[in-house]
Design a protein around this motif. Structure first.
Motif, short mmCIF file in Angstrom:
data_model
loop_
_atom_site.label_atom_id
_atom_site.label_comp_id
_atom_site.label_asym_id
_atom_site.label_seq_id
_atom_site.Cartn_x
_atom_site.Cartn_y
_atom_site.Cartn_z
N GLY A 27 -17.99 23.57 -1.93
CA GLY A 27 -18.54 22.49 -2.75
C GLY A 27 -19.57 23.00 -3.73
N ARG A 28 -20.50 23.83 -3.25
CA ARG A 28 -21.52 24.40 -4.14
C ARG A 28 -20.88 25.24 -5.24
N ARG A 29 -19.88 26.01 -4.86
CA ARG A 29 -19.23 26.92 -5.81
C ARG A 29 -18.47 26.17 -6.90
N PHE A 30 -17.88 25.01 -6.55
CA PHE A 30 -17.04 24.30 -7.49
C PHE A 30 -17.59 22.94 -7.92
N GLY A 31 -18.86 22.70 -7.64
CA GLY A 31 -19.50 21.48 -8.11
C GLY A 31 -19.04 20.22 -7.41
N LEU A 32 -18.73 20.33 -6.13
CA LEU A 32 -18.28 19.19 -5.33
C LEU A 32 -19.25 18.96 -4.18
N SER A 33 -19.22 17.76 -3.63
CA SER A 33 -19.99 17.53 -2.41
C SER A 33 -19.25 18.21 -1.25
N GLN A 34 -19.94 18.43 -0.16
CA GLN A 34 -19.32 19.04 1.02
C GLN A 34 -18.15 18.18 1.51
N PRO A 35 -18.32 16.84 1.63
CA PRO A 35 -17.18 16.03 2.08
C PRO A 35 -15.99 16.08 1.12
N ALA A 36 -16.23 16.12 -0.18
CA ALA A 36 -15.13 16.18 -1.15
C ALA A 36 -14.38 17.50 -1.03
N ALA A 37 -15.12 18.58 -0.86
CA ALA A 37 -14.48 19.90 -0.68
C ALA A 37 -13.68 19.92 0.61
N TRP A 38 -14.25 19.36 1.70
CA TRP A 38 -13.57 19.32 2.98
C TRP A 38 -12.27 18.52 2.89
N ARG A 39 -12.29 17.38 2.17
CA ARG A 39 -11.09 16.56 2.01
C ARG A 39 -9.99 17.34 1.27
N ARG A 40 -10.37 18.13 0.27
CA ARG A 40 -9.38 18.93 -0.45
C ARG A 40 -8.77 19.99 0.48
N VAL A 41 -9.61 20.67 1.24
CA VAL A 41 -9.10 21.69 2.16
C VAL A 41 -8.19 21.06 3.20
N ARG A 42 -8.58 19.91 3.72
CA ARG A 42 -7.74 19.19 4.69
C ARG A 42 -6.39 18.82 4.06
N ARG A 43 -6.40 18.38 2.81
CA ARG A 43 -5.15 18.04 2.10
C ARG A 43 -4.27 19.28 1.95
N PHE A 44 -4.88 20.44 1.65
CA PHE A 44 -4.12 21.69 1.55
C PHE A 44 -3.44 22.01 2.88
N ARG A 45 -4.20 21.88 3.97
CA ARG A 45 -3.65 22.18 5.30
C ARG A 45 -2.51 21.23 5.66
#
Length: 163
Positions: A27-45
């Motif tokens: 999230g920090r690296r790509f300008g997202l909140s931690q929950p938003a980054a987690w949701r993207r990773v979960r979608r990838f999985r």
């Protein structure tokens, strides 16, 4: 197939380089909140973008100084089937990958050995005795560079834009 935006591609590339990155770090690296980054990773999985978790080992550090790519052409496809060959070759610990390919050869193997003499031993005692082996072609690996993969070219723009 999953629809990916530029941030998704950049995140996948970052995770391919370092699978230990947390959702917070992403999230920090790509300008997202931690929950938003987690949701993207979960979608990838959930979409099957990731195939397990792997640790990449340095073969040379483990004492395997030689890597050889072997093209294997099976002699017959009648009595000795592809399955017999595949089962037998997978039991050889020095064989890292077995790829069933289209072209001049039926299989491509990645074989590691301590040195050329060790490779010759593996070749003569294990690989050449496999069921159905007809002809072999060996290519010794001289050097290996990591390629960025299918997301490299498009993802590079994203990283520059978000830095």
């Amino acid at each position: 197939m999953i629809d990916l935006d530029d941030t998704d591609r950049a995140m996948i590339r970052a995770l391919a380089e370092d699978a230990t990155l947390s959702a917070g770090a992403l999230g920090r690296r790509f300008g997202l909140s931690q929950p938003a980054a987690w949701r993207r990773v979960r979608r990838f999985r959930e979409a099957g973008v990731f195939r397990g978790h792997r640790l990449e080992c340095d073969n040379a550090a483990l004492g395997f100084g030689v890597t050889v790519f072997l093209g294997v052409k099976l002699a017959t496809r009648g009595r000795t089937g592809l399955g017999d060959f595949e089962r037998a070759v997978q039991a050889i610990p020095e064989v890292q990958t077995v790829e069933h390919v289209l072209g001049m050869y039926d299989y491509r193997l990645r074989v590691v050995a301590r040195d050329i003499a060790d490779f010759e031993r593996v070749l003569r005692r294990r690989i050449m005795t496999l069921p159905g082996v007809g002809s072999l072609d060996a290519n010794v690996l001289l050097s290996e560079e990591r390629r960025p993969g299918p997301l490299g070219a498009r993802g590079a723009r994203v990283q520059d834009a978000t830095s």
